[in-house]
Design a protein around this motif. Structure first.
Motif, mmCIF file in Angstrom:
data_model
loop_
_atom_site.group_PDB
_atom_site.id
_atom_site.type_symbol
_atom_site.label_atom_id
_atom_site.label_comp_id
_atom_site.label_asym_id
_atom_site.label_seq_id
_atom_site.Cartn_x
_atom_site.Cartn_y
_atom_site.Cartn_z
ATOM 1 N N GLU A 152 27.173 -19.499 79.351
ATOM 2 C CA GLU A 152 26.507 -18.158 79.549
ATOM 3 C C GLU A 152 26.680 -17.572 78.122
ATOM 4 N N ASN A 153 27.788 -17.769 77.383
ATOM 5 C CA ASN A 153 27.888 -17.069 75.985
ATOM 6 C C ASN A 153 27.212 -17.434 75.102
ATOM 7 N N LEU A 154 26.548 -18.700 75.103
ATOM 8 C CA LEU A 154 25.680 -19.413 74.186
ATOM 9 C C LEU A 154 24.273 -18.646 74.338
ATOM 10 N N VAL A 155 23.868 -17.857 73.543
ATOM 11 C CA VAL A 155 22.609 -17.131 73.847
ATOM 12 C C VAL A 155 21.646 -17.360 72.613
ATOM 13 N N GLY A 156 20.073 -17.341 73.281
ATOM 14 C CA GLY A 156 19.165 -17.646 72.295
ATOM 15 C C GLY A 156 17.989 -17.667 72.884
ATOM 16 N N VAL A 160 14.071 -23.778 69.829
ATOM 17 C CA VAL A 160 14.877 -24.772 69.236
ATOM 18 C C VAL A 160 16.226 -24.563 70.053
ATOM 19 N N MET A 161 16.730 -23.349 70.267
ATOM 20 C CA MET A 161 17.923 -22.952 71.166
ATOM 21 C C MET A 161 17.894 -23.302 72.429
ATOM 22 N N ARG A 162 16.728 -23.380 73.146
ATOM 23 C CA ARG A 162 16.269 -23.516 74.634
ATOM 24 C C ARG A 162 16.542 -25.072 74.562
ATOM 25 N N GLU A 183 24.908 -24.765 59.340
ATOM 26 C CA GLU A 183 25.608 -24.187 58.269
ATOM 27 C C GLU A 183 26.636 -23.466 58.905
ATOM 28 N N SER A 184 27.525 -22.935 58.317
ATOM 29 C CA SER A 184 28.862 -22.203 58.868
ATOM 30 C C SER A 184 28.423 -20.810 59.174
ATOM 31 N N GLY A 185 28.965 -20.575 60.809
ATOM 32 C CA GLY A 185 28.682 -19.583 61.435
ATOM 33 C C GLY A 185 27.332 -19.581 62.317
ATOM 34 N N THR A 186 26.684 -20.810 62.710
ATOM 35 C CA THR A 186 25.793 -21.008 63.494
ATOM 36 C C THR A 186 26.015 -21.270 64.887
ATOM 37 N N GLY A 187 27.302 -21.330 65.195
ATOM 38 C CA GLY A 187 27.775 -21.697 66.553
ATOM 39 C C GLY A 187 28.390 -22.895 66.865
ATOM 40 N N LYS A 188 28.494 -23.814 65.890
ATOM 41 C CA LYS A 188 28.982 -25.164 66.094
ATOM 42 C C LYS A 188 30.156 -25.277 67.161
ATOM 43 N N GLY A 189 31.267 -24.248 66.802
ATOM 44 C CA GLY A 189 32.495 -24.219 67.598
ATOM 45 C C GLY A 189 31.943 -23.781 69.010
ATOM 46 N N LEU A 190 31.395 -22.772 69.135
ATOM 47 C CA LEU A 190 30.763 -22.149 70.363
ATOM 48 C C LEU A 190 30.151 -23.456 71.303
ATOM 49 N N VAL A 191 29.266 -23.949 70.559
ATOM 50 C CA VAL A 191 28.787 -25.392 71.346
ATOM 51 C C VAL A 191 29.523 -26.226 71.859
ATOM 52 N N ASP A 337 21.679 -7.819 72.386
ATOM 53 C CA ASP A 337 22.208 -7.537 73.654
ATOM 54 C C ASP A 337 23.591 -8.146 74.172
ATOM 55 N N HIS A 338 23.528 -9.236 73.872
ATOM 56 C CA HIS A 338 24.730 -10.121 74.237
ATOM 57 C C HIS A 338 25.986 -9.411 73.595
ATOM 58 N N LEU A 339 25.925 -9.140 72.165
ATOM 59 C CA LEU A 339 26.808 -8.688 71.369
ATOM 60 C C LEU A 339 27.250 -7.197 71.873
ATOM 61 N N ASN A 370 24.721 -16.034 59.006
ATOM 62 C CA ASN A 370 24.569 -16.586 60.282
ATOM 63 C C ASN A 370 24.929 -15.738 61.318
ATOM 64 N N VAL A 371 25.168 -16.458 62.543
ATOM 65 C CA VAL A 371 25.607 -15.470 63.818
ATOM 66 C C VAL A 371 27.038 -14.800 63.612
ATOM 67 N N ARG A 372 27.999 -15.342 62.804
ATOM 68 C CA ARG A 372 29.153 -14.912 62.640
ATOM 69 C C ARG A 372 28.741 -13.518 61.898
ATOM 70 N N GLU A 373 28.120 -13.488 60.670
ATOM 71 C CA GLU A 373 27.832 -12.287 60.003
ATOM 72 C C GLU A 373 27.295 -11.263 60.920
ATOM 73 N N PHE A 374 26.350 -11.667 61.558
ATOM 74 C CA PHE A 374 25.572 -10.883 62.405
ATOM 75 C C PHE A 374 26.607 -10.212 63.408
ATOM 76 N N GLU A 375 27.208 -10.901 63.877
ATOM 77 C CA GLU A 375 28.348 -10.533 65.058
ATOM 78 C C GLU A 375 29.372 -9.528 64.359
ATOM 79 N N ASN A 376 29.658 -9.771 63.121
ATOM 80 C CA ASN A 376 30.667 -8.573 62.413
ATOM 81 C C ASN A 376 29.821 -7.615 62.264
HETATM 82 N N1 LIG Z 1 24.326 -18.812 70.221
HETATM 83 C C1 LIG Z 1 25.383 -17.720 70.062
HETATM 84 N N2 LIG Z 1 25.211 -17.036 71.004
HETATM 85 C C2 LIG Z 1 26.390 -16.295 71.258
HETATM 86 N N3 LIG Z 1 27.372 -16.094 70.168
HETATM 87 C C3 LIG Z 1 27.285 -16.825 69.331
HETATM 88 C C4 LIG Z 1 25.968 -17.822 69.163
HETATM 89 N N4 LIG Z 1 26.306 -18.692 68.073
HETATM 90 C C5 LIG Z 1 27.411 -18.378 67.336
HETATM 91 N N5 LIG Z 1 28.101 -17.164 68.189
HETATM 92 C C6 LIG Z 1 29.112 -16.473 67.390
HETATM 93 O O1 LIG Z 1 29.054 -16.642 66.049
HETATM 94 C C7 LIG Z 1 30.421 -16.757 65.891
HETATM 95 C C8 LIG Z 1 30.400 -17.818 64.882
HETATM 96 O O2 LIG Z 1 30.224 -19.130 65.621
HETATM 97 P P1 LIG Z 1 31.218 -20.637 65.294
HETATM 98 O O3 LIG Z 1 32.644 -19.982 65.179
HETATM 99 O O4 LIG Z 1 30.930 -21.413 66.648
HETATM 100 O O5 LIG Z 1 30.476 -20.933 64.074
HETATM 101 P P2 LIG Z 1 30.551 -22.158 63.386
HETATM 102 O O6 LIG Z 1 29.126 -23.030 63.293
HETATM 103 O O7 LIG Z 1 31.640 -23.406 64.034
HETATM 104 O O8 LIG Z 1 31.139 -21.863 61.843
HETATM 105 P P3 LIG Z 1 32.193 -22.745 60.772
HETATM 106 O O9 LIG Z 1 31.232 -24.022 60.266
HETATM 107 O O10 LIG Z 1 32.427 -21.843 59.765
HETATM 108 O O11 LIG Z 1 33.187 -23.248 61.687
HETATM 109 C C9 LIG Z 1 31.451 -16.858 67.154
HETATM 110 O O12 LIG Z 1 32.267 -15.537 67.559
HETATM 111 C C10 LIG Z 1 30.452 -17.149 68.133
HETATM 112 O O13 LIG Z 1 30.925 -16.680 69.404
#
Ligand SMILES: Nc1ncnc2c1ncn2[C@@H]1O[C@H](COP(=O)(O)OP(=O)(O)OP(=O)(O)O)[C@@H](O)[C@H]1O
Ligand SMILES: [Mg+2]
Length: 464
Positions: A152-156, A160-162, A183-191, A337-339, A370-376
């Motif tokens: 639920e925390n992975l939004v988009g 491509v996200m769907r 790229e860094s911050g695209t959500g790899k860790g979250l996935v 919305d999610h953030l 990417n999303v990390r910067e947007f989130e910040n």
């Molecule tokens: N699709 C998404 N929906 C909601 N939050 C997201 C999404 N993608 C990324 N985030 C948020 O953005 C931040 C960065 O994501 P994450 O750490 O997974 O990136 P990463 O690709 O692993 O970066 P790095 O390569 O630097 O390790 C996290 O706080 C994560 O929760």
């Protein structure tokens, strides 16, 4: 001791069912337990016990093993098949200790050997009460973790996200190795977390290893563990991360940085599903799902011979590529919305939404981080504001004056003329944003005349 005074968050045992064909023992146990404020019900054999068990909710059952009619094991099987989470403790007389062990395998939580002292049974009850309490807390904790890291925390909502959500959902039910790139911050860790916490391995551990952070020999020790004496500092046996992650997931973050010798060893583990700790002479079976992530181009590294071709083929069975945020700007509104929901944590200071101009402003930016910067940016904006709708004025300066999508110098061509034009366009847009569209001031910042600015704006189709 007054039971009510005991500090418990998990409801302590209250209703106890005692099943034993020795009426003396039933009476004695009843008395001991009642003195401690337990509500006690007794039954003389498994059959009577089972009908009581079915008609009421008992917190714990104390059950003898050898009984006429229906014995303890038959009762246990029947009871567990009706209520898998039932807490049943067996009481084993002489010669039934082995059966007690069998009972534990069948789902009994504990057993106590007869004859026992009154205190012994009370201690056992409390130990199990505590165990159930921890189990309960663990389940709660897992739910929280799942809520925080699950799907639920992975939004988009971009196409491509769907497609990625579909892949994540399908593969989370399997053990396949997954390679997540982007790229860094695209959500790899979250996935990676979503795959683990929403899949069949959710109750097992998720262990992460950062391949880039450690020298090769330390990384090897971390991965495989070692036995005492394997090297000078090995003063005790140490479990490796593969063992720590048994029945769960091992996440290789930054796999592109894994030294080539360890790449070969990792491939072997993926093939044989066993590891050998350093200095050890026995292999250990491991059941681990491997997820790898990288922001590097592994196929290029394969060509350059810095990444093993075989390992690449093995981990690339299910590739998930997370495109940069600037290539899926349609995700921005749902991310906002999610953030907003995520960072609305201060009671009495709730942000309700964002106005369309601010969304446009955010959606027009390149988001290199990417999303990390947007989130910040969303988090710091929300922390600074004192009203409930985010407007353009609330956004940090660097967003408003920032690099915009489509303005980036591509360097696809080496033509100085073409790149100069792109640069001019970018600078003019920046100056106009900074001066809120005031052309005279913008021209001054750009150090060109007002007519030149108007001319160039027309040439580059910039609306001021
Ligand atoms: N699709 C998404 N929906 C909601 N939050 C997201 C999404 N993608 C990324 N985030 C948020 O953005 C931040 C960065 O994501 P994450 O750490 O997974 O990136 P990463 O690709 O692993 O970066 P790095 O390569 O630097 O390790 C996290 O706080 C994560 O929760
Ligand atoms: Mg990461």
């Amino acid at each position: 001791m007054d039971r009510r005074k005991r500090d418990r968050t998990f409801p302590p045992f209250e209703n106890v069912l005692v099943i034993d064909d020795e009426s003396n023992l039933c009476e004695a146990l009843s008395m001991i337990l009642k003195r401690q404020d337990y509500n006690v019900t007794t039954a003389e054999d498994g059959k009577e016990g089972l009908s009581l068990f079915e008609s009421r909710d008992f917190d714990v059952v104390l059950c003898d093993i050898r009984m006429p009619e229906m014995d303890g094991i038959a009762f246990l099987k029947a009871a567990i098949s009706r209520k898998a989470e039932a807490v049943i403790m067996m009481m084993s007389g002489y010669g039934t200790v082995e059966t007690a062990a069998e009972a534990m395998n069948l789902g009994a939580v504990d057993y106590v050997a007869k004859p026992f002292k009154p205190n012994e049974i009370l201690v056992k009850l409390r130990q199990n009460e505590k165990r159930m309490q921890l189990k309960h807390e663990n389940t709660l904790l897992r739910d929280v973790i799942r809520e925080t890291f699950g799907f639920e925390n992975l939004v988009g909502r971009s196409k491509v996200m769907r497609a990625i959500f579909n892949t994540v959902q399908t593969i989370s039910e399997h053990k396949t190795t997954v390679l997540i790139t982007g790229e860094s911050g695209t959500g790899k860790g979250l996935v990676a977390k979503a795959i683990h916490y929403d899949g069949i391995r959710r109750n097992g551990p998720l262990v992460a290893i950062n391949c880039g952070g450690l020298p090769e020999h330390i990384l090897e020790r971390e991965m495989f563990g070692y036995v005492k004496g394997a090297f000078t500092d090995a003063v005790y046996d140490k479990k490796g991360l593969f063992c720590e992650a048994n029945h769960g997931t091992l996440f290789f973050d930054g796999i592109g940085k894994l030294p080539i010798s360890l790449q070969v060893k990792l491939l072997r583990v993926l093939e044989d599903e066993e590891i050998r700790p350093l200095g050890g002479n026995k292999s250990i079976k491991v059941d681990v799902r491997v997820i790898a992530a990288t922001d590097e181009d592994l196929s290029k590294k394969v060509q350059e011979k810095t990444f093993s071709d075989d390992l690449y083929c093995r981990i690339n069975l299910v590739p998930i590529y997370l495109p940069p945020l600037r290539e899926r700007m349609e995700d921005i509104p749902v991310l906002i919305d999610h953030l907003i929901r995520k960072f609305n944590i201060h009671p009495g200071k709730q942000v309700r939404g964002i106005d369309p101009d601010a969304i446009r402003e955010l959606a027009g930016r390149a988001w290199r981080g990417n999303v990390r910067e947007f989130e910040n940016v969303i988090q710091s904006t929300m922390a600074m504001m004192d009203h409930d709708i985010i407007s353009v004025e609330d956004l940090p300066r660097e967003v408003k004056g920032g690099e915009k999508t489509g303005d980036l110098l591509s360097f696809d061509t080496l033509s100085i003329k073409a790149n100069n034009s792109a640069l001019e366009k970018l600078l003019i847009k920046k100056a106009l944003t900074q001066t809120k569209g005031n052309r005279t001031q913008a021209a001054r910042l750009l150090e060109i005349s007002h007519p030149t600015l108007l001319y160039k704006m027309k040439e580059y189709s910039i609306k001021g």
